[in-house]
Design a protein around this motif. Structure first.
Motif, PDB file in Angstrom:
ATOM      1  N   PHE A  86       0.948  -1.324  -0.019  1.00 34.85           N
ATOM      2  CA  PHE A  86      -0.079   0.079   0.065  1.00 34.85           C
ATOM      3  C   PHE A  86       0.903   1.202  -0.016  1.00 34.85           C
ATOM      4  N   GLN A  87       2.098   1.327   0.703  1.00 34.20           N
ATOM      5  CA  GLN A  87       2.830   2.314   0.915  1.00 34.20           C
ATOM      6  C   GLN A  87       3.444   2.527  -0.553  1.00 34.20           C
ATOM      7  N   LYS A  88       3.932   1.586  -1.240  1.00 38.09           N
ATOM      8  CA  LYS A  88       4.426   1.653  -2.382  1.00 38.09           C
ATOM      9  C   LYS A  88       3.496   2.153  -3.488  1.00 38.09           C
ATOM     10  N   MET A  89       2.334   1.704  -3.225  1.00 40.33           N
ATOM     11  CA  MET A  89       1.245   2.213  -4.137  1.00 40.33           C
ATOM     12  C   MET A  89       1.002   3.613  -4.273  1.00 40.33           C
ATOM     13  N   MET A  90       1.087   3.966  -2.859  1.00 40.48           N
ATOM     14  CA  MET A  90       0.638   5.434  -2.747  1.00 40.48           C
ATOM     15  C   MET A  90       1.817   6.502  -3.073  1.00 40.48           C
ATOM     16  N   ALA A  91       3.127   5.732  -2.904  1.00 41.65           N
ATOM     17  CA  ALA A  91       4.256   6.589  -3.326  1.00 41.65           C
ATOM     18  C   ALA A  91       4.301   6.949  -4.927  1.00 41.65           C
ATOM     19  N   VAL A  92       4.112   5.632  -5.834  1.00 43.11           N
ATOM     20  CA  VAL A  92       3.910   5.914  -7.226  1.00 43.11           C
ATOM     21  C   VAL A  92       2.573   6.762  -7.493  1.00 43.11           C
TER      22      VAL A  92
END
Length: 272
Positions: A86-92
């Motif tokens: 989720f964190q990586k998806m938000m960053a992208v």
């Protein structure tokens, strides 16, 4: 390495002189008090830019207030998340939105705020569109600075049983004031120079705004119109650009003085 740094500095100074020199040379001598306090006349060929300055400050000020109110809590929350899908998806997603061309935000703002929500061409629709533009950049800058803080801050706060609100407002946010200031300045300057998105959302009116639901023209839109659509208005475009630079410099100085005073107050408060 030393000579390379000197050459890079000289190249940068020459670049700044090439960009700002003509604007200062043509704009500064003609900027008088009467120009700053009077209405534009004859489609902007004559008169001043007073209502346009007011519209610019209203629109950018409201956008900055919304960006700060929404972006700071989101940044704090994202900085507390561990590395996960989720964190990586938000960053992208935030990186993608931060690099999206402004014309796309303009089309979105026109379809959603102006037409679907019925705001029409207004300062409010322009401000909300600018907020959507600047929010991803603000969140990413503040989130990265929060992640770089030592984890000891959070461990000590946990051992002292401090609430998340106390941790955020007493420890985390004061520790990253310079980064927050940089994010505010970058958000303001991006919004201040925006033209494409506002052409679809805030309109072209050069009248004094009475409320945020009125249509209004910012200085950047005015400069764009004078340069491309009004014959013989190059001098007025230079004057408008010079005023825009003055507003930017004034805002940066105010932010730096505010942060400097805030840090000095915190040091005095902690020493007592």
């Amino acid at each position: 390495m030393k000579w390379l740094s000197i050459f890079a500095m000289l190249a940068f100074c020459i670049f700044v002189a090439i960009v700002l020199g003509p604007i200062a040379l043509h704009g500064w001598p003609a900027v008088k008090w009467n120009y700053l306090t009077s209405d534009p006349l004859v489609m902007g060929r004559e008169g001043g830019v007073a209502p346009l300055i007011v519209t610019t400050v209203w629109m950018n000020g409201l956008a900055l207030l919304l960006t700060l109110s929404l972006g700071l809590p989101v940044s704090l929350r994202l900085a507390e998340l561990s590395a996960s899908r989720f964190q990586k998806m938000m960053a992208v997603s935030l990186d993608l939105l931060a690099s999206t061309p402004s014309i796309v935000f303009g089309l979105f703002g026109h379809a959603f705020f102006c037409r679907a929500l019925g705001m029409g061409y207004s300062i409010l629709a322009g401000s909300l569109t600018l907020t959507f533009m600047t929010l991803p950049l603000f969140i990413r800058l503040v989130e990265d600075s929060l992640r770089e803080l030592p984890n000891n801050y959070r461990l000590i706060a946990k051992s002292l049983r401090l609430s998340p609100t106390t941790l955020a407002f007493k420890i985390l946010i004061p520790s990253v004031w310079p980064a927050i200031t940089a994010a505010i300045i970058l958000s303001w300057t991006r919004a201040l120079g925006e033209t494409a998105a506002l052409l679809f959302t805030s309109g072209y009116s050069m009248r004094w705004p009475q409320s945020v639901f009125d249509s209004g023209r910012t200085l950047s839109v005015h400069i764009f119109d004078l340069s491309l659509n009004i014959t013989g208005a190059d001098q007025m475009a230079h004057q408008g650009a010079f005023v825009l630079i003055l507003i930017t410099v004034a805002f940066i100085l105010i932010c730096r003085l505010f942060v400097k005073g805030l840090i000095a107050w915190q040091l005095r408060y902690q020493s007592t």
